[in-house]
Scaffold this motif. Structure first.
Motif, PDB file in Angstrom:
ATOM      1  N   ILE A 187     -26.707  26.709  61.775  1.00  0.00           N
ATOM      2  CA  ILE A 187     -25.860  25.550  61.477  1.00  0.00           C
ATOM      3  C   ILE A 187     -26.352  24.849  60.207  1.00  0.00           C
ATOM      4  N   MET A 188     -27.648  24.599  60.150  1.00  0.00           N
ATOM      5  CA  MET A 188     -28.220  23.900  58.995  1.00  0.00           C
ATOM      6  C   MET A 188     -28.024  24.694  57.713  1.00  0.00           C
ATOM      7  N   LYS A 189     -28.143  26.032  57.819  1.00  0.00           N
ATOM      8  CA  LYS A 189     -27.957  26.870  56.647  1.00  0.00           C
ATOM      9  C   LYS A 189     -26.512  26.826  56.167  1.00  0.00           C
ATOM     10  N   LYS A 190     -25.556  26.935  57.103  1.00  0.00           N
ATOM     11  CA  LYS A 190     -24.141  26.925  56.741  1.00  0.00           C
ATOM     12  C   LYS A 190     -23.728  25.598  56.103  1.00  0.00           C
ATOM     13  N   LEU A 191     -24.248  24.496  56.659  1.00  0.00           N
ATOM     14  CA  LEU A 191     -23.824  23.173  56.194  1.00  0.00           C
ATOM     15  C   LEU A 191     -24.713  22.613  55.090  1.00  0.00           C
ATOM     16  N   ASP A 192     -25.819  23.316  54.807  1.00  0.00           N
ATOM     17  CA  ASP A 192     -26.802  22.835  53.831  1.00  0.00           C
ATOM     18  C   ASP A 192     -27.325  21.454  54.242  1.00  0.00           C
ATOM     19  N   ILE A 193     -27.606  21.333  55.531  1.00  0.00           N
ATOM     20  CA  ILE A 193     -28.191  20.120  56.110  1.00  0.00           C
ATOM     21  C   ILE A 193     -29.523  20.519  56.740  1.00  0.00           C
ATOM     22  N   HIS A 194     -30.555  19.707  56.520  1.00  0.00           N
ATOM     23  CA  HIS A 194     -31.884  20.172  56.888  1.00  0.00           C
ATOM     24  C   HIS A 194     -32.646  19.258  57.848  1.00  0.00           C
ATOM     25  N   ASN A 195     -31.957  18.337  58.491  1.00  0.00           N
ATOM     26  CA  ASN A 195     -32.623  17.506  59.496  1.00  0.00           C
ATOM     27  C   ASN A 195     -31.606  17.002  60.520  1.00  0.00           C
ATOM     28  N   VAL A 196     -32.118  16.495  61.637  1.00  0.00           N
ATOM     29  CA  VAL A 196     -31.254  16.042  62.731  1.00  0.00           C
ATOM     30  C   VAL A 196     -30.398  14.849  62.299  1.00  0.00           C
ATOM     31  N   ALA A 197     -30.976  13.967  61.499  1.00  0.00           N
ATOM     32  CA  ALA A 197     -30.201  12.805  61.035  1.00  0.00           C
ATOM     33  C   ALA A 197     -28.965  13.250  60.259  1.00  0.00           C
ATOM     34  N   GLY A 198     -29.125  14.271  59.428  1.00  0.00           N
ATOM     35  CA  GLY A 198     -27.988  14.790  58.672  1.00  0.00           C
ATOM     36  C   GLY A 198     -26.950  15.431  59.570  1.00  0.00           C
ATOM     37  N   LEU A 199     -27.406  16.171  60.586  1.00  0.00           N
ATOM     38  CA  LEU A 199     -26.480  16.773  61.536  1.00  0.00           C
ATOM     39  C   LEU A 199     -25.718  15.701  62.302  1.00  0.00           C
ATOM     40  N   THR A 200     -26.412  14.631  62.636  1.00  0.00           N
ATOM     41  CA  THR A 200     -25.768  13.534  63.368  1.00  0.00           C
ATOM     42  C   THR A 200     -24.697  12.861  62.519  1.00  0.00           C
ATOM     43  N   ARG A 201     -25.004  12.629  61.243  1.00  0.00           N
ATOM     44  CA  ARG A 201     -24.004  12.034  60.346  1.00  0.00           C
ATOM     45  C   ARG A 201     -22.792  12.961  60.215  1.00  0.00           C
ATOM     46  N   PHE A 202     -23.047  14.256  60.124  1.00  0.00           N
ATOM     47  CA  PHE A 202     -21.952  15.223  60.026  1.00  0.00           C
ATOM     48  C   PHE A 202     -21.094  15.184  61.291  1.00  0.00           C
ATOM     49  N   ALA A 203     -21.738  15.108  62.452  1.00  0.00           N
ATOM     50  CA  ALA A 203     -21.015  15.075  63.724  1.00  0.00           C
ATOM     51  C   ALA A 203     -20.170  13.813  63.849  1.00  0.00           C
ATOM     52  N   ILE A 204     -20.701  12.685  63.398  1.00  0.00           N
ATOM     53  CA  ILE A 204     -19.956  11.431  63.444  1.00  0.00           C
ATOM     54  C   ILE A 204     -18.765  11.491  62.494  1.00  0.00           C
ATOM     55  N   TYR A 205     -18.993  11.990  61.286  1.00  0.00           N
ATOM     56  CA  TYR A 205     -17.914  12.065  60.291  1.00  0.00           C
ATOM     57  C   TYR A 205     -16.775  12.951  60.778  1.00  0.00           C
ATOM     58  N   ASN A 206     -17.122  14.048  61.449  1.00  0.00           N
ATOM     59  CA  ASN A 206     -16.112  14.991  61.929  1.00  0.00           C
ATOM     60  C   ASN A 206     -15.650  14.691  63.344  1.00  0.00           C
ATOM     61  N   ARG A 207     -16.035  13.521  63.875  1.00  0.00           N
ATOM     62  CA  ARG A 207     -15.594  13.060  65.185  1.00  0.00           C
ATOM     63  C   ARG A 207     -15.978  14.016  66.319  1.00  0.00           C
ATOM     64  N   LEU A 208     -17.149  14.650  66.182  1.00  0.00           N
ATOM     65  CA  LEU A 208     -17.666  15.459  67.276  1.00  0.00           C
ATOM     66  C   LEU A 208     -18.303  14.585  68.343  1.00  0.00           C
ATOM     67  N   ILE A 209     -18.753  13.408  67.932  1.00  0.00           N
ATOM     68  CA  ILE A 209     -19.281  12.431  68.878  1.00  0.00           C
ATOM     69  C   ILE A 209     -18.643  11.088  68.581  1.00  0.00           C
ATOM     70  N   SER A 210     -18.678  10.220  69.567  1.00  0.00           N
ATOM     71  CA  SER A 210     -18.036   8.921  69.402  1.00  0.00           C
ATOM     72  C   SER A 210     -19.003   7.880  68.887  1.00  0.00           C
ATOM     73  N   THR A 211     -18.453   6.900  68.192  1.00  0.00           N
ATOM     74  CA  THR A 211     -19.175   5.696  67.789  1.00  0.00           C
ATOM     75  C   THR A 211     -18.436   4.534  68.437  1.00  0.00           C
ATOM     76  N   PRO A 212     -19.049   3.349  68.548  1.00  0.00           N
ATOM     77  CA  PRO A 212     -18.392   2.234  69.242  1.00  0.00           C
ATOM     78  C   PRO A 212     -16.967   1.956  68.781  1.00  0.00           C
ATOM     79  N   GLU A 213     -16.706   2.114  67.468  1.00  0.00           N
ATOM     80  CA  GLU A 213     -15.381   1.785  66.957  1.00  0.00           C
ATOM     81  C   GLU A 213     -14.371   2.898  67.205  1.00  0.00           C
ATOM     82  N   SER A 214     -14.815   4.097  67.625  1.00  0.00           N
ATOM     83  CA  SER A 214     -13.900   5.211  67.785  1.00  0.00           C
ATOM     84  C   SER A 214     -13.562   5.512  69.239  1.00  0.00           C
ATOM     85  N   VAL A 215     -14.089   4.736  70.175  1.00  0.00           N
ATOM     86  CA  VAL A 215     -13.831   4.979  71.598  1.00  0.00           C
ATOM     87  C   VAL A 215     -12.380   4.705  71.911  1.00  0.00           C
TER      88      VAL A 215
END
Length: 215
Positions: A187-215
């Motif tokens: 996953i990190m290689k495909k997305l060129d993301i190299h840490n969990v924080a970056g993966l989390t930001r990617f997941a939030i941006y792509n709506r894979l997980i919810s944030t308080p304002e998106s519930v």
């Protein structure tokens, strides 16, 4: 009588939808859940005729459930009931071949109309959803990064972003820790993301997980 399953993480909305479905004598609710992974398993187990599905769900998000069910159980009639309206997310949902989509701030009358039509094999899309679809058509954007991931990789990135450990992910998905780490590295290689924080930001941006304002 047609069977129905409700997958919605807010208990009060699950109960409301159950009450609404009582108005339709040809529908019987056979299961409800607030967890995405559990909801997907219930659908495979019971093969319901009609499903009401939220998008922002823990463990497995609604878009991934849609992708899988439309590939494995295309006969299921699915109504998305979600408050999220970003163009990227609507595009992902529409590409699954969804039967209907209404917003959570819709009227009870419109919700009942959507249920009646979609449960009978027809389609129904809320006004704001169609406005977003038109926006996508007139302002197309290139966004293939999420599509570069496999179904398993999308599932894992969601669990990583939800702060599950490698051991917890391995247990949930019934795979080895080594396999989990291999998926994460890919996953990190495909997305060129190299840490969990970056993966989390990617997941939030792509709506894979919810944030308080998106519930």
């Amino acid at each position: 009588m047609n069977t129905a399953i409700i997958i919605e993480d807010q208990r009060i909305l699950r109960e409301l939808i159950c009450k609404v479905l009582e108005n339709f004598p040809f529908l019987k609710v056979i299961a409800t859940t607030g967890d995405g992974a559990e909801g997907y398993k219930l659908c495979l187990q019971h093969n319901p005729d009609f499903i009401v599905l939220d998008i922002m769900l823990p463990s497995l998000n609604g878009v991934e459930i849609l992708r899988r069910l439309k590939a494995e159980k295309p006969q299921n009639n699915i109504l998305v009931f979600s408050g999220v309206q970003s163009p990227d997310l609507v595009k992902q949902i529409m590409e699954t071949g969804i039967n209907g989509y209404v917003e959570k701030d819709t009227s009870l009358e419109e919700l009942e109309k959507a249920i009646r039509l979609v449960a009978n094999g027809e389609t129904y899309f809320g006004t704001r959803v169609m406005e977003t679809v038109r926006e996508i058509m007139f302002n197309p954007r290139e966004d293939g990064s999420l599509e570069s991931l496999t179904s398993r990789e999308r599932e894992i990135i969601q669990l990583v972003a939800e702060s599950h450990s490698t051991k917890e992910i391995s247990t949930k998905l019934n795979i080895s820790a080594k396999t989990t780490d291999t998926h994460r590295a890919n996953i990190m290689k495909k997305l060129d993301i190299h840490n969990v924080a970056g993966l989390t930001r990617f997941a939030i941006y792509n709506r894979l997980i919810s944030t308080p304002e998106s519930v």
